[in-house]
Design an enzyme around this catalytic site. Structure first.
Site, PDB file in Angstrom:
ATOM      1  N   MET A 251       0.787  -1.136  -0.170  1.00 49.70           N
ATOM      2  CA  MET A 251      -0.051  -0.021   0.190  1.00 49.70           C
ATOM      3  C   MET A 251       0.761   1.320   0.095  1.00 49.70           C
ATOM      4  O   MET A 251       0.969   2.152   0.913  1.00 49.70           O
ATOM      5  CB  MET A 251      -0.842  -0.187   1.400  1.00 49.70           C
ATOM      6  N   GLY A 252       1.678   1.451  -1.108  1.00 53.28           N
ATOM      7  CA  GLY A 252       2.267   2.558  -1.281  1.00 53.28           C
ATOM      8  C   GLY A 252       1.578   3.502  -2.171  1.00 53.28           C
ATOM      9  O   GLY A 252       0.417   3.578  -2.112  1.00 53.28           O
TER      10      GLY A 252
ATOM     11  N   ILE B 201       1.295   3.765  -5.570  1.00 53.34           N
ATOM     12  CA  ILE B 201       0.494   3.374  -6.491  1.00 53.34           C
ATOM     13  C   ILE B 201      -0.652   2.385  -5.685  1.00 53.34           C
ATOM     14  O   ILE B 201      -1.703   2.414  -6.384  1.00 53.34           O
ATOM     15  CB  ILE B 201       1.432   2.332  -7.345  1.00 53.34           C
TER      16      ILE B 201
ATOM     17  N   ARG C  21       6.722  -6.395  -9.314  1.00 50.51           N
ATOM     18  CA  ARG C  21       8.033  -7.161  -9.892  1.00 50.51           C
ATOM     19  C   ARG C  21       7.913  -8.610 -10.130  1.00 50.51           C
ATOM     20  O   ARG C  21       7.239  -9.405  -9.270  1.00 50.51           O
ATOM     21  CB  ARG C  21       9.253  -6.697  -9.049  1.00 50.51           C
TER      22      ARG C  21
ATOM     23  N   GLU D 280      12.893 -11.086 -17.867  1.00 52.53           N
ATOM     24  CA  GLU D 280      12.394 -10.238 -19.009  1.00 52.53           C
ATOM     25  C   GLU D 280      13.409  -9.940 -20.138  1.00 52.53           C
ATOM     26  O   GLU D 280      14.524  -9.831 -20.075  1.00 52.53           O
ATOM     27  CB  GLU D 280      12.038  -9.186 -18.477  1.00 52.53           C
TER      28      GLU D 280
ATOM     29  N   HIS E 149       5.512  -5.566 -19.707  1.00 51.50           N
ATOM     30  CA  HIS E 149       6.245  -4.677 -18.665  1.00 51.50           C
ATOM     31  C   HIS E 149       6.047  -3.222 -19.394  1.00 51.50           C
ATOM     32  O   HIS E 149       7.026  -2.592 -19.305  1.00 51.50           O
ATOM     33  CB  HIS E 149       7.617  -4.961 -18.486  1.00 51.50           C
TER      34      HIS E 149
END
Length: 308
Positions: free
Chosen positions: A153-154, A156, A233, A262, A284
């Site tokens: 819960m930052g 974003i 991530r 990736e 991504h």
């Protein structure tokens, strides 16, 4: 001042005019480790996105005075060695919040709203030949009244929570740091969040606390009607376990913008599923709206300006 960007192709077609004001800017689309060593010899400022900044690379740049990360995460840079050499490292935060939030709900709505099915139902002619005005063969669910469980819960995650509330969803979260700083919504243990949520959305960094956080055992605790979204991530979710869980109907679906490796390897279990329609995959790009990429370039320029 010479400024070298070793993997400028990751930024796409943006204007670097704000950076060019500070000196000679040399852009390389991509750089292998060997090419990188050859290209930094006379640079004063190094800009990188995914190129690894190793002690060897730093030593190959005797004039280097500043390292600019064209992203938020700096796990590709040997920070300890840069500090030892007296070279500051500057990243960019907050440039892609709106873009990531928008892409989060793109995945959620695609999965929950069964968007791919209805689109193909019309385009492949089944609707025209169906004889009735609608298609009730594949049900979809409303988000209103459902529970959104947010992992991380930052900035974003908090914005995702507010958008989810606009859909009428109930919000809970799990703090990956162990510090439940957000007082607007209930903080739950991970197991309880997984069991309770209809949508699980991951917005956490990759570190020792989140590596492999969601595996076979955790997926088994989710509702069979639930979907999970990873915008954080790769490596936070066990991709093999996820592919098996989605194929087996243990959960209803998953949306991924990030992967452990990736680009995604061609032999990934995510690309060999019996029910690919239950997956929403993106390469991504959650961070990469036109506006976000230009903000990123301008904020890198701001970091160079502050240093200069």
């Amino acid at each position: 001042m010479k400024i070298v960007f070793l993997d400028a192709a990751t930024m796409g077609d943006v204007s670097f005019a704000a950076i060019e004001k500070f000196g000679e800017l040399v852009l390389y689309r991509t750089s292998s480790p060997e090419e990188a060593l050859e290209r930094v010899g006379d640079c004063d400022v190094l800009i990188i996105n995914k190129v690894k900044v190793t002690p060897e690379l730093i030593d190959a740049a005797p004039r280097l005075r500043l390292i600019c990360e064209a992203a938020t995460g700096v796990n590709n840079i040997d920070l300890a060695y840069a500090e030892k050499k007296g070279i500051p490292v500057r990243n960019v935060a907050g440039y892609s919040t709106d873009s990531v939030v928008q892409n989060t709900f793109m995945h959620i709505l695609t999965l929950v709203g069964r968007a791919r099915h209805f689109d193909s139902y019309v385009k492949d002619g089944r609707y025209s030949a169906g004889g009735i005005f609608t298609d009730a063969s594949v049900p979809y669910l409303e988000l209103a009244g459902k529970t959104m469980g947010i992992i991380g819960m930052g900035t974003i995650g908090s914005r995702v929570a507010r958008v989810a509330e606009a859909f009428g969803m109930k919000i809970c979260y799990f703090s990956t740091s162990g510090t439940s700083h957000c007082r607007e919504y209930p903080s739950l243990p991970l197991d309880e969040l997984l069991a309770k949520s209809d949508v699980v959305s991951i917005h956490a960094p990759y570190n020792e606390r989140t590596a492999g956080l969601i595996g076979e055992e955790e997926l088994a605790k989710m509702k069979s009607t639930a979907v999970i979204i990873n915008m954080g991530r790769g490596g936070i979710v066990d991709e093999k376990a996820l592919a098996l869980a989605v194929d087996a109907g243990i959960i209803a679906g998953a949306g991924l913008d990030v992967f452990t490796t990736e680009p995604l390897p061609a032999d990934s279990p995510l690309l060999r599923m019996k029910h690919p329609e239950r997956m929403s995959l993106a390469p991504h790009v959650g961070w990469a709206s036109v506006e976000a990429r230009q903000r990123l370039a301008d904020m890198i320029a701001g970091n160079i300006s502050a240093f200069a």
